[in-house]
Design a protein around this motif. Structure first.
Motif, PDB file in Angstrom:
ATOM      1  N   ASP A  15      14.896  -2.588 -40.207  1.00 20.24           N
ATOM      2  CA  ASP A  15      14.392  -3.908 -39.795  1.00 20.24           C
ATOM      3  C   ASP A  15      15.545  -4.835 -39.430  1.00 20.24           C
ATOM      4  OD1 ASP A  15      11.770  -3.139 -40.169  1.00 20.24           O
ATOM      5  OD2 ASP A  15      11.697  -3.889 -42.244  1.00 20.24           O
ATOM      6  N   PHE A  16      16.623  -4.796 -40.215  1.00 20.27           N
ATOM      7  CA  PHE A  16      17.776  -5.664 -39.965  1.00 20.27           C
ATOM      8  C   PHE A  16      18.363  -5.395 -38.581  1.00 20.27           C
ATOM      9  CE2 PHE A  16      22.389  -6.340 -40.072  1.00 20.27           C
ATOM     10  CZ  PHE A  16      22.434  -7.688 -40.401  1.00 20.27           C
ATOM     11  N   PHE A  17      18.587  -4.114 -38.275  1.00 20.35           N
ATOM     12  CA  PHE A  17      19.175  -3.786 -36.974  1.00 20.35           C
ATOM     13  C   PHE A  17      18.193  -4.042 -35.831  1.00 20.35           C
ATOM     14  CE2 PHE A  17      22.173  -1.199 -39.581  1.00 20.35           C
ATOM     15  CZ  PHE A  17      23.312  -1.887 -39.209  1.00 20.35           C
ATOM     16  N   PHE A  18      16.884  -3.882 -36.091  1.00 21.72           N
ATOM     17  CA  PHE A  18      15.892  -4.195 -35.063  1.00 21.72           C
ATOM     18  C   PHE A  18      15.976  -5.668 -34.679  1.00 21.72           C
ATOM     19  CE2 PHE A  18      11.636  -5.608 -33.800  1.00 21.72           C
ATOM     20  CZ  PHE A  18      11.429  -4.776 -32.712  1.00 21.72           C
ATOM     21  N   VAL A  19      16.171  -6.521 -35.671  1.00 21.34           N
ATOM     22  CA  VAL A  19      16.229  -7.967 -35.434  1.00 21.34           C
ATOM     23  C   VAL A  19      17.586  -8.399 -34.889  1.00 21.34           C
ATOM     24  CG1 VAL A  19      16.132 -10.225 -36.564  1.00 21.34           C
ATOM     25  CG2 VAL A  19      14.472  -8.460 -37.173  1.00 21.34           C
ATOM     26  N   HIS A  20      18.657  -7.836 -35.404  1.00 26.21           N
ATOM     27  CA  HIS A  20      19.994  -8.370 -35.119  1.00 26.21           C
ATOM     28  C   HIS A  20      20.874  -7.511 -34.218  1.00 26.21           C
ATOM     29  CE1 HIS A  20      19.395 -11.650 -37.896  1.00 26.21           C
ATOM     30  NE2 HIS A  20      19.028 -10.792 -38.840  1.00 26.21           N
ATOM     31  N   ASP A  21      20.444  -6.354 -33.784  1.00 26.40           N
ATOM     32  CA  ASP A  21      21.279  -5.484 -32.954  1.00 26.40           C
ATOM     33  C   ASP A  21      21.684  -6.141 -31.633  1.00 26.40           C
ATOM     34  OD1 ASP A  21      22.548  -3.114 -33.467  1.00 26.40           O
ATOM     35  OD2 ASP A  21      21.078  -1.854 -32.450  1.00 26.40           O
ATOM     36  N   ALA A  22      20.879  -7.054 -31.156  1.00 23.27           N
ATOM     37  CA  ALA A  22      21.202  -7.752 -29.904  1.00 23.27           C
ATOM     38  C   ALA A  22      22.517  -8.521 -30.034  1.00 23.27           C
ATOM     39  CB  ALA A  22      20.067  -8.696 -29.520  1.00 23.27           C
ATOM     40  N   ILE A  23      22.863  -8.935 -31.240  1.00 23.70           N
ATOM     41  CA  ILE A  23      24.135  -9.634 -31.467  1.00 23.70           C
ATOM     42  C   ILE A  23      25.295  -8.714 -31.088  1.00 23.70           C
ATOM     43  CG2 ILE A  23      25.661 -10.575 -33.252  1.00 23.70           C
ATOM     44  CD1 ILE A  23      23.103 -11.515 -34.725  1.00 23.70           C
ATOM     45  N   VAL A  24      25.199  -7.458 -31.480  1.00 26.54           N
ATOM     46  CA  VAL A  24      26.261  -6.489 -31.190  1.00 26.54           C
ATOM     47  C   VAL A  24      26.407  -6.305 -29.681  1.00 26.54           C
ATOM     48  CG1 VAL A  24      26.980  -4.071 -31.442  1.00 26.54           C
ATOM     49  CG2 VAL A  24      25.963  -5.290 -33.385  1.00 26.54           C
ATOM     50  N   TYR A  25      25.282  -6.098 -28.999  1.00 27.19           N
ATOM     51  CA  TYR A  25      25.340  -5.866 -27.558  1.00 27.19           C
ATOM     52  C   TYR A  25      25.819  -7.115 -26.815  1.00 27.19           C
ATOM     53  CZ  TYR A  25      23.053  -1.516 -28.651  1.00 27.19           C
ATOM     54  OH  TYR A  25      22.774  -0.283 -29.170  1.00 27.19           O
ATOM     55  N   GLY A  26      25.439  -8.290 -27.300  1.00 27.47           N
ATOM     56  CA  GLY A  26      25.915  -9.534 -26.700  1.00 27.47           C
ATOM     57  C   GLY A  26      27.420  -9.712 -26.875  1.00 27.47           C
ATOM     58  N   ALA A  27      27.915  -9.359 -28.054  1.00 32.24           N
ATOM     59  CA  ALA A  27      29.359  -9.471 -28.313  1.00 32.24           C
ATOM     60  C   ALA A  27      30.139  -8.493 -27.438  1.00 32.24           C
ATOM     61  CB  ALA A  27      29.655  -9.220 -29.789  1.00 32.24           C
ATOM     62  N   LEU A  28      29.609  -7.274 -27.256  1.00 36.32           N
ATOM     63  CA  LEU A  28      30.283  -6.306 -26.391  1.00 36.32           C
ATOM     64  C   LEU A  28      30.311  -6.799 -24.944  1.00 36.32           C
ATOM     65  CD1 LEU A  28      28.948  -2.897 -27.759  1.00 36.32           C
ATOM     66  CD2 LEU A  28      31.138  -3.980 -28.195  1.00 36.32           C
ATOM     67  N   LYS A  29      29.219  -7.410 -24.527  1.00 35.46           N
ATOM     68  CA  LYS A  29      29.176  -7.965 -23.171  1.00 35.46           C
ATOM     69  C   LYS A  29      30.194  -9.096 -23.029  1.00 35.46           C
ATOM     70  CE  LYS A  29      26.027  -9.780 -19.714  1.00 35.46           C
ATOM     71  NZ  LYS A  29      24.660 -10.156 -19.402  1.00 35.46           N
ATOM     72  N   LYS A  30      30.275  -9.944 -24.047  1.00 40.29           N
ATOM     73  CA  LYS A  30      31.235 -11.048 -24.034  1.00 40.29           C
ATOM     74  C   LYS A  30      32.675 -10.519 -23.987  1.00 40.29           C
ATOM     75  CE  LYS A  30      32.022 -15.499 -24.527  1.00 40.29           C
ATOM     76  NZ  LYS A  30      31.578 -16.486 -23.576  1.00 40.29           N
ATOM     77  N   CYS A  31      32.915  -9.378 -24.627  1.00 45.55           N
ATOM     78  CA  CYS A  31      34.242  -8.757 -24.626  1.00 45.55           C
ATOM     79  C   CYS A  31      34.480  -7.923 -23.362  1.00 45.55           C
ATOM     80  CB  CYS A  31      34.415  -7.866 -25.857  1.00 45.55           C
ATOM     81  SG  CYS A  31      34.442  -8.763 -27.408  1.00 45.55           S
ATOM     82  N   GLN A  32      33.522  -7.936 -22.448  1.00 48.59           N
ATOM     83  CA  GLN A  32      33.607  -7.239 -21.162  1.00 48.59           C
ATOM     84  C   GLN A  32      33.755  -5.722 -21.320  1.00 48.59           C
ATOM     85  OE1 GLN A  32      36.651  -9.221 -18.914  1.00 48.59           O
ATOM     86  NE2 GLN A  32      35.463 -11.106 -18.755  1.00 48.59           N
ATOM     87  N   ILE A  33      32.963  -5.174 -22.226  1.00 46.99           N
ATOM     88  CA  ILE A  33      32.927  -3.721 -22.408  1.00 46.99           C
ATOM     89  C   ILE A  33      31.625  -3.232 -21.784  1.00 46.99           C
ATOM     90  CG2 ILE A  33      32.888  -1.822 -24.054  1.00 46.99           C
ATOM     91  CD1 ILE A  33      34.413  -3.650 -25.988  1.00 46.99           C
ATOM     92  N   PRO A  34      31.691  -2.569 -20.623  1.00 43.05           N
ATOM     93  CA  PRO A  34      30.470  -2.139 -19.931  1.00 43.05           C
ATOM     94  C   PRO A  34      29.828  -0.922 -20.604  1.00 43.05           C
ATOM     95  CG  PRO A  34      32.395  -1.391 -18.725  1.00 43.05           C
ATOM     96  CD  PRO A  34      32.902  -2.242 -19.872  1.00 43.05           C
ATOM     97  N   TYR A  35      28.560  -0.681 -20.260  1.00 41.94           N
ATOM     98  CA  TYR A  35      27.829   0.459 -20.829  1.00 41.94           C
ATOM     99  C   TYR A  35      28.480   1.793 -20.498  1.00 41.94           C
ATOM    100  CZ  TYR A  35      24.013  -2.841 -21.580  1.00 41.94           C
ATOM    101  OH  TYR A  35      23.261  -3.896 -21.993  1.00 41.94           O
ATOM    102  N   ASN A  36      29.157   1.870 -19.365  1.00 38.92           N
ATOM    103  CA  ASN A  36      29.747   3.146 -18.968  1.00 38.92           C
ATOM    104  C   ASN A  36      31.184   3.322 -19.464  1.00 38.92           C
ATOM    105  OD1 ASN A  36      30.907   1.231 -17.323  1.00 38.92           O
ATOM    106  ND2 ASN A  36      30.546   2.318 -15.407  1.00 38.92           N
ATOM    107  N   HIS A  37      31.653   2.432 -20.319  1.00 38.07           N
ATOM    108  CA  HIS A  37      32.994   2.558 -20.900  1.00 38.07           C
ATOM    109  C   HIS A  37      33.020   3.818 -21.759  1.00 38.07           C
ATOM    110  CE1 HIS A  37      36.486   1.743 -23.459  1.00 38.07           C
ATOM    111  NE2 HIS A  37      36.857   0.846 -22.543  1.00 38.07           N
ATOM    112  N   PRO A  38      34.096   4.620 -21.674  1.00 41.06           N
ATOM    113  CA  PRO A  38      34.130   5.883 -22.433  1.00 41.06           C
ATOM    114  C   PRO A  38      34.015   5.705 -23.947  1.00 41.06           C
ATOM    115  CG  PRO A  38      36.235   5.475 -21.312  1.00 41.06           C
ATOM    116  CD  PRO A  38      35.296   4.419 -20.868  1.00 41.06           C
ATOM    117  N   ASP A  39      34.415   4.557 -24.462  1.00 40.34           N
ATOM    118  CA  ASP A  39      34.348   4.331 -25.911  1.00 40.34           C
ATOM    119  C   ASP A  39      33.222   3.361 -26.291  1.00 40.34           C
ATOM    120  OD1 ASP A  39      36.601   5.962 -26.336  1.00 40.34           O
ATOM    121  OD2 ASP A  39      37.942   4.295 -25.879  1.00 40.34           O
ATOM    122  N   TYR A  40      32.251   3.188 -25.421  1.00 39.82           N
ATOM    123  CA  TYR A  40      31.199   2.190 -25.648  1.00 39.82           C
ATOM    124  C   TYR A  40      30.471   2.413 -26.976  1.00 39.82           C
ATOM    125  CZ  TYR A  40      27.280  -0.920 -24.810  1.00 39.82           C
ATOM    126  OH  TYR A  40      26.356  -1.921 -24.929  1.00 39.82           O
TER     127      TYR A  40
END
Length: 186
Positions: free
Chosen positions: A17-42
């Motif tokens: 439940d926690f990750f269902f609610v808050h996982d978007a924070i992780v993806y938003g932070a990765l986007k802010k750090c300019q790490i694209p989905y196709n990055h080899p270490d994504y």
């Protein structure tokens, strides 16, 4: 006398439940750090972000059941995740800087006499490992001096520098190889 704050822990029952609610924070932070989905270490960064998200949850001082605290947690967790990912990027950049590739103009040794092949192979391996502790300029100097057997004057002409510069390269190479030898003994 201080009252000791209780640290909260994310249990396995709450994790989904926690990750269902808050996982978007992780993806938003990765986007802010300019790490694209196709990055080899994504996926590695996603996991680092999730670990930082859990750390943020466990360290957040307010009760998350209050609506105001819930929104404050979102900003707090976003910063913690973003900083954690940026720290990991810095670590990887430093590691990549320390790992020096072979110079493009490196020419491997050719064994003419096959009688002492084992000794030649051993010497080539030692030579290769010695190169790894040198900068690109120092590697180039060592290849010119050892492999091509050029004199200081010839190296200076070939590289378009003064003889004094070549002597400085030779001195730095000698110092680094002494350090290399010391490390090997230990």
């Amino acid at each position: 006398m201080k009252t000791q704050e209780k640290k909260r822990y994310l249990t396995e029952e709450m994790a989904a439940d926690f990750f269902f609610v808050h996982d978007a924070i992780v993806y938003g932070a990765l986007k802010k750090c300019q790490i694209p989905y196709n990055h080899p270490d994504y996926e590695d960064y996603v996991q680092i972000g999730r670990l930082k998200l859990v750390e943020a949850y466990e360290a957040f001082p307010k009760d998350l059941l209050e609506e105001e605290a819930f929104y404050q947690f979102t900003g707090y967790a976003f910063q913690k995740v973003k900083w954690g990912v940026l720290d990991e990027i810095r670590i990887m950049v430093r590691r990549a800087e320390r790992e020096m590739p072979m110079p493009e103009d490196f020419e491997p040794m050719v064994v003419e006499d096959r009688s002492g092949v084992d000794e030649d192979v051993l010497m080539r391996d030692v030579y290769q490992s010695m190169l790894s502790c040198l900068t690109e300029v120092e590697q180039t100097y060592l290849n010119d001096a050892v492999i091509h057997q050029l004199s200081v004057t010839d190296i200076a002409k070939k590289r378009g520098v003064s003889r004094k510069t070549v002597y400085a390269w030779r001195q730095r190479v000698a110092e680094r190889l002494v350090q290399y030898k010391t490390v090997l003994k230990n």
